[in-house]
Design a protein around this motif. Sequence first.
Motif, PDB file in Angstrom:
ATOM      1  N   SER A  43       0.846  -1.186   0.000  1.00 13.92           N
ATOM      2  CA  SER A  43       0.000   0.000   0.000  1.00 13.92           C
ATOM      3  C   SER A  43       0.885   1.241   0.000  1.00 13.92           C
ATOM      4  N   ASN A  74       0.598   8.451   2.072  1.00 13.66           N
ATOM      5  CA  ASN A  74      -0.006   7.197   2.529  1.00 13.66           C
ATOM      6  C   ASN A  74       0.585   6.824   3.890  1.00 13.66           C
ATOM      7  N   TYR A 438      -3.868  -4.241   2.177  1.00 13.39           N
ATOM      8  CA  TYR A 438      -2.722  -3.333   2.064  1.00 13.39           C
ATOM      9  C   TYR A 438      -1.662  -3.881   1.113  1.00 13.39           C
TER      10      TYR A 438
END
Length: 867
Positions: A43, A74, A438
């Motif tokens: 991710s 992120n 993820y």
Amino acid sequence: MTVQKQVGAAALACALVWQLVAGATVSAAGTKLTLSSQETITSGAVMKNYVWATTRGSKDVSVNANVIEVDLTNPNVKIDAMAGTKNQFTKNQSVLGMVKDTGAVAGINGDFYNTQAEGVPEGAQITNGQVMSTPAKISGLYSFAITKTNQPIIDIFDFQGTVTAKDGTAFELGGVNKTFYWDDNGVPLIANGLFLYTSAWAMTQRAVDGTNVPTEALIQNDIVKEIQVDTNVKMAAPADGYILRGSGLAKDFIVKHLKVGDKVTTKYDMIPHDASKTYDWRNFKMLIGGSTLLVDEAKPSYFTRNINDFNGYSPLSRTAVGYSKDQKKAYMITVDRNGDSAGMTLPELQQFMIDAGVWRGMVLDGGGSTQMVSRPLGDVDPKLVNKPQNGNQRAVANGLGVYSTAPKGELKGLILKGQSLLFMNESSTYQFKAYDDYYNPISTDGIVPQWSTSVANGSFKDNVYTPTMPGKTQVIAKSGKGSASMDVEVVGRDQIVSMAFRNGSFSVIEGGDFKLPITVTTRSGATRELPASSATWELSGIKGTITNGVLHVDSAAGSQAAQVIARYDGYSTMVTLPIGQEKVWYDLDHYAVMTTGDKYPAEVISSVNIPQFNGNKNLEITYDFTKGLGTKAAYARLNNGNGAPIEGEPQFITAKVFGDGSFNWVRAEVIDGNGKLNYVSFTENMNWTGWRKVTADVSNLTMPISLKSIYVANPANGQDERAGKGKINIDDISFIYDGQLPALPKNTMKLLVGKKQATLNTKAMTLEQAPTIVKDNTLVPLRFVTEGLGGTVKWDDKERKVTVVRGDKLIDLWIDQADLLINGERVTAEVAPAIMSNVTMVPLRLISEKLGFKVGWDPQNYGISIE
């Protein structure tokens, strides 16, 4: 450019050269950037693989480039600096090793370093907020940093530091965890410098340059614990302290002003070189050093270092780092010089980085150090992505790692792995990997997908797919929210463009075993070996069997050649193999050489005798391997152990062996044309009793050869599974030489277009169907021409197919279909074969040339001659 008058001639020349180098901002014209593939790593991190094309001089070149793109917004991903083994300097290792050590999911190599020193980075490094090294006092060196608010920074940092003794005397600190180096003026900074070393420096020696003898002090909890004059402290720095190293003036400071038990105050700072900048290194999550700036505001920067120092104008592998204009993305970059990938100069790298989206970027160490590692989606282990310039993964000082900070998620997707090209009725197992929300790998234990295909052309049992019909389909696996599919092509006759034996030409012999692999290529360009079980086999000229793609020849009596035909779904190919010519060399009745016994080791008991079986003499070797250690052997030495010369260039050596079921080995010692001793095996498992013909391959040896001995061996490994005593008999030692394919008959025939009269050699004959011209192609009667010139013709009424064999050529053709198969190669004729007056007519030129005929044409009389 203005130059002050007081500058000397030499200095002026140097200044001009520097301006030319530093100001070079060459932009490659006509560049083309192609994204060849991309895959999520975790991710917030994506791997992008590019091909960058440009013109270098007058030559078109392309470069493979890889970019790890990290989303700095992120919260589930971070970038950090790595070092050596277990994040320690002086213990250099590959980027793959650092990534595995630190639990990263991807990484690239980092800063430049002196390969002749301890192997520590030239610039600064901060890992997980902790300073591991400070900037070198060299101008123009940039660093890449990320702040606690995830702001990327590329800038120059200067170092300031002092060490203050209890008596108030202060001395300038040269840096933290630095090896010996020189400033811009060539001054060795270690000579009179004071340097600090932390537990990140793993060696017990520090900055060894062979000239400046160190004096060191161990400081623990700010208290002097030990001082070593003109030598080093015999330990690495502890976690709660550091070691000061001094030479020259710095040594004097340590000796005169530091005492065991005294308190020492050490302070240092890393400040922006540009005084207008306000960021503080204490708020950095990470920092790594590099060299020149490359890109500024999406434009090529001037070079802040002389790039000739690291071959900047030569195309090499390169490593770089940068970030986007909105500061939301970081780019970790490698480009390759390896194989067809042509590497980049630094001006080319500038243009590539701009093309890839870099707003501001700098160079990291390149050349043989360039490495990129990434964890494929669904995998647990990271793998090397690029192809290193020198082929090996160099041990480097540090690197940039990408780390997942995400929690454990639920199953999101599956990734399938298995054959993408299958043959009908071939069972293939498909495996799968799984990843979570993820994009991190999760265990597949307990996951039982539902398997299916998009086209109903086969069946699944668990994860084993068996197709029964040709065509394209998708294999699909589903489990909860996770699913995956992959394209699979099931090959049928219509999809094949070639099917060929790929073992080359060789001779076969009675009793021999020969692998016959077949490669199939489809219209889509895919290539695979045909499973032997998918083919039907036909033998001609010999008696034998084919098991798992291995031909065993039982008998070749009276034949000069073996023809092996393999068919799959009506698609055929053929190989014609000559029968090897056998010459008996040693049978003791007619041919022999001086033979004596020998053994190894000394404890072995053995003898050589010449008994008779049914009036035939043979060689007997008796052995007793029950004593001694290690590998044991009983020999029959030939020509007093000097080796008996063998004529010509044999391919195999054969012998008849009366086995004793001992499971021992039977081998030969062969001296090749270079004088090297080679060991060739007749058997490594004598599991039979009675006579058996055995064969050993000598075709790969340099000729001429000599046979030194035949012997029984009991290797050290597994001796308890073999008999310790026994005897074998040997007879009819022969050598096999390459055979020759039989010559085809030299017949000649003459035909006339539109006429049924023909001649074969001098014999007049009448055809059922006259040669005919169709669409400017002359069609002739296939059976008459083929059989008249030494070939055979077979008709398959169900498929309306004709198979022609002549010598080493096989042709399959179908009535009214323009595609023909010639030794497994699909060829398209201008005119399809046709039936006229119940006679198969074929295009003369195509068939005759493929079968090796010579064709003559008399345009005046429309006459045809074929021979």
